[in-house]
Design an enzyme around this catalytic site. Structure first.
Site, PDB file in Angstrom:
ATOM      1  N   GLY A   1      22.243  12.171  12.697  1.00 40.95           N
ATOM      2  CA  GLY A   1      23.449  12.602  12.016  1.00 40.95           C
ATOM      3  C   GLY A   1      23.961  11.533  11.079  1.00 40.95           C
ATOM      4  O   GLY A   1      25.053  11.642  10.507  1.00 40.95           O
ATOM      5  N   THR A   2      23.170  10.478  10.904  1.00 36.91           N
ATOM      6  CA  THR A   2      23.577   9.345  10.076  1.00 36.91           C
ATOM      7  C   THR A   2      23.195   9.513   8.615  1.00 36.91           C
ATOM      8  O   THR A   2      23.548   8.678   7.787  1.00 36.91           O
ATOM      9  CB  THR A   2      22.946   8.056  10.614  1.00 36.91           C
ATOM     10  OG1 THR A   2      21.523   8.235  10.699  1.00 36.91           O
ATOM     11  CG2 THR A   2      23.473   7.729  11.998  1.00 36.91           C
TER      12      THR A   2
ATOM     13  N   ILE B   1      23.931   1.764  -2.893  1.00 41.03           N
ATOM     14  CA  ILE B   1      24.385   2.908  -2.102  1.00 41.03           C
ATOM     15  C   ILE B   1      23.555   4.113  -2.534  1.00 41.03           C
ATOM     16  O   ILE B   1      23.732   4.644  -3.635  1.00 41.03           O
ATOM     17  CB  ILE B   1      25.882   3.163  -2.302  1.00 41.03           C
ATOM     18  CG1 ILE B   1      26.677   1.915  -1.905  1.00 41.03           C
ATOM     19  CG2 ILE B   1      26.325   4.365  -1.492  1.00 41.03           C
ATOM     20  CD1 ILE B   1      26.478   1.447  -0.479  1.00 41.03           C
TER      21      ILE B   1
ATOM     22  N   THR C   1      27.131  10.291   2.369  1.00 43.92           N
ATOM     23  CA  THR C   1      26.726   9.902   3.719  1.00 43.92           C
ATOM     24  C   THR C   1      27.127   8.462   4.016  1.00 43.92           C
ATOM     25  O   THR C   1      27.468   8.129   5.155  1.00 43.92           O
ATOM     26  CB  THR C   1      25.206  10.073   3.902  1.00 43.92           C
ATOM     27  OG1 THR C   1      24.521   9.352   2.878  1.00 43.92           O
ATOM     28  CG2 THR C   1      24.817  11.530   3.834  1.00 43.92           C
TER      29      THR C   1
ATOM     30  N   GLN D   1      29.554   7.059   7.110  1.00 42.90           N
ATOM     31  CA  GLN D   1      29.227   5.977   8.046  1.00 42.90           C
ATOM     32  C   GLN D   1      30.373   4.980   8.169  1.00 42.90           C
ATOM     33  O   GLN D   1      30.736   4.563   9.272  1.00 42.90           O
ATOM     34  CB  GLN D   1      27.963   5.265   7.588  1.00 42.90           C
ATOM     35  CG  GLN D   1      26.687   6.048   7.806  1.00 42.90           C
ATOM     36  CD  GLN D   1      26.350   6.170   9.280  1.00 42.90           C
ATOM     37  OE1 GLN D   1      25.858   5.237   9.900  1.00 42.90           O
ATOM     38  NE2 GLN D   1      26.646   7.321   9.860  1.00 42.90           N
TER      39      GLN D   1
ATOM     40  N   GLY E   1      22.280  -2.631   5.159  1.00 40.36           N
ATOM     41  CA  GLY E   1      22.790  -1.756   6.203  1.00 40.36           C
ATOM     42  C   GLY E   1      24.294  -1.597   6.169  1.00 40.36           C
ATOM     43  O   GLY E   1      25.024  -2.535   5.840  1.00 40.36           O
TER      44      GLY E   1
ATOM     45  N   GLY F   1      25.648   1.030   8.715  1.00 46.43           N
ATOM     46  CA  GLY F   1      25.976   1.864   9.867  1.00 46.43           C
ATOM     47  C   GLY F   1      26.976   1.252  10.817  1.00 46.43           C
ATOM     48  O   GLY F   1      27.834   1.947  11.371  1.00 46.43           O
ATOM     49  N   GLU F   2      26.898  -0.053  11.027  1.00 44.80           N
ATOM     50  CA  GLU F   2      27.795  -0.717  11.968  1.00 44.80           C
ATOM     51  C   GLU F   2      28.846  -1.589  11.294  1.00 44.80           C
ATOM     52  O   GLU F   2      29.730  -2.130  11.951  1.00 44.80           O
ATOM     53  CB  GLU F   2      26.962  -1.554  12.943  1.00 44.80           C
ATOM     54  CG  GLU F   2      26.165  -0.690  13.898  1.00 44.80           C
ATOM     55  CD  GLU F   2      24.959  -1.415  14.494  1.00 44.80           C
ATOM     56  OE1 GLU F   2      25.006  -1.753  15.686  1.00 44.80           O
ATOM     57  OE2 GLU F   2      23.975  -1.637  13.758  1.00 44.80           O
TER      58      GLU F   2
END
Length: 384
Positions: free
Chosen positions: A120-121, A275, A280, A284, A348, A350-351
């Site tokens: 779902g990322t 990006i 999306t 995130q 990255g 995501g976090e």
């Protein structure tokens, strides 16, 4: 959860930065600017790309940081005390090895395959976009097939490295598939381009004076598909350090009678290389911020001393954010490609969004009330 270790540690570090600024009589943002190092503080290597200063400047301008009062508790709006807080976001940016297969089909579609899963990322979207861009075809004609162990070994969803690892492999595999298509067009005896100098452009293959869609040529030659696999290696760079960066800005209101904290505005400016897909990517970052708000104001595990069991082990007792807890969140991307990490230039994210989020809330609460909370979550009983 997201950013294990860094999300927790950033609360302590970014809260301490605000406390130090107060002791020095400095603006917390100015203190961070003065400590914005151009090299890795441990290894001394220069960053592959770092635009954190621009995150600070752009964020402060758009959020209205100059209107922040340096005196805690000075700004009120009726029964509410209003404060502004900020914090730095940073998370490691790696690039591992990944293999991807791209298959050009006679029906005009392109299939992108690899073991990396999409939780779902947005990994499927990223793979489709990159393949479509490389092949020069509409993204609707690209079919991502991820998560099948029979396909080439791509990167899994973890460590904020899916796009930075799989993305370069998609580009390489798409390039190899185009080369395979050109070779077929030039060497197949039934090809109208047999023996010619063949090119591949905008989803079409051909020679001097004539081009046709690759699917049409495959159908003509009675060839169901042409495919190629490519492997993108781990980042070989040893001369630079790689991280993503960002800056959080938030506004908090605390009810002077009940101690209820409410977050009313949020802005995050992100420096994470290229990006690939803004929608999306924003999702995130917003997801990380929402989790950071939960960390700051709601989420807490209570241990029963007698049994060692969790005393609030149900969704009725363990509180997580809902829509009413989340303010409008504005996300801005600088979009500077990190070409030292890969040709794609993506790092990255995501976090990244959760790192520093809880500290930004705590710093805003202090600015609103003068109370420094060092123990999460920041519940109303701690503010009365």
């Amino acid at each position: 959860m997201r950013a294990p270790g860094e999300s927790n540690g950033s609360f302590a570090l970014e809260s301490a930065m605000d406390e130090l600024a107060a002791e020095l009589g400095m603006d917390p943002l100015d203190l961070r600017r003065k400590n914005d190092t151009p090299v890795h503080p441990a290894g001394g290597l220069p960053w592959s790309g770092k635009h954190l200063a621009e995150c600070y400047t752009l964020g402060a301008e758009r959020f209205g940081w100059s209107r922040r009062s340096s005196r805690p508790g000075a700004v009120t709006d009726g029964d509410w005390q209003v404060g502004l807080g900020m914090a730095t976001a940073t998370y490691g940016a790696g690039r591992g090895q990944a293999s991807i297969r791209v298959r050009l089909c006679a029906d005009g579609r392109a299939v992108v395959s690899g073991t990396g899963a999409d939780l779902g990322t947005g990994q499927s979207t990223v793979c489709a976009l990159l393949a479509a861009d490389s092949l020069g075809i509409p993204v609707g004609r690209v079919v991502p097939e991820l998560g099948d162990s029979a396909t080439p070994p791509a990167a899994n969803a973890g460590g904020s490295g899916s796009t930075s690892t799989n993305g370069p492999a998609v580009l390489l595999a798409a390039g190899a598939a185009k080369e395979a298509m050109v070779k077929l067009a030039a060497e197949h005896e039934k090809s109208p381009f047999h023996g010619q100098e063949v090119t591949f452009s905008a989803g079409e293959v051909g020679g001097p004076g004539r081009m046709m869609p690759f699917g049409e040529l495959l159908t003509l030659l009675d060839v169901p598909a042409v495919e190629a696999m490519a492997t993108s290696p781990r980042n070989p760079g040893r001369d630079h350090a790689f991280r993503s960066f960002g800056a959080h800005f938030c506004e908090v209101r605390v009810n002077r009678w009940t101690g209820e904290p409410r977050i009313t505005r949020w802005l995050c400016v992100v420096d994470a290389g290229t990006i690939v897909n803004a929608r999306t990517a924003r999702s995130q970052i917003v997801g990380g911020i929402v989790m950071g708000i939960g960390q700051a104001l709601l989420e807490e595990l209570r241990i029963e001393p007698e049994t060692g069991r969790f005393g609030n082990a149900t969704m009725a007792d363990y509180l997580v954010p809902v829509n009413a807890d989340i303010p409008p969140i504005d996300v801005e991307f600088l979009n500077y490609p990190d070409t030292l990490l890969s040709d794609l230039g993506a790092r990255g994210i995501g976090e990244l969004g959760i790192v520093g989020a809880a500290a930004a809330v705590a710093n805003a609460v202090h600015n609103a009330t003068g109370k420094r909370i060092r123990d999460l979550p920041i519940t109303l009983d701690k503010l009365l």
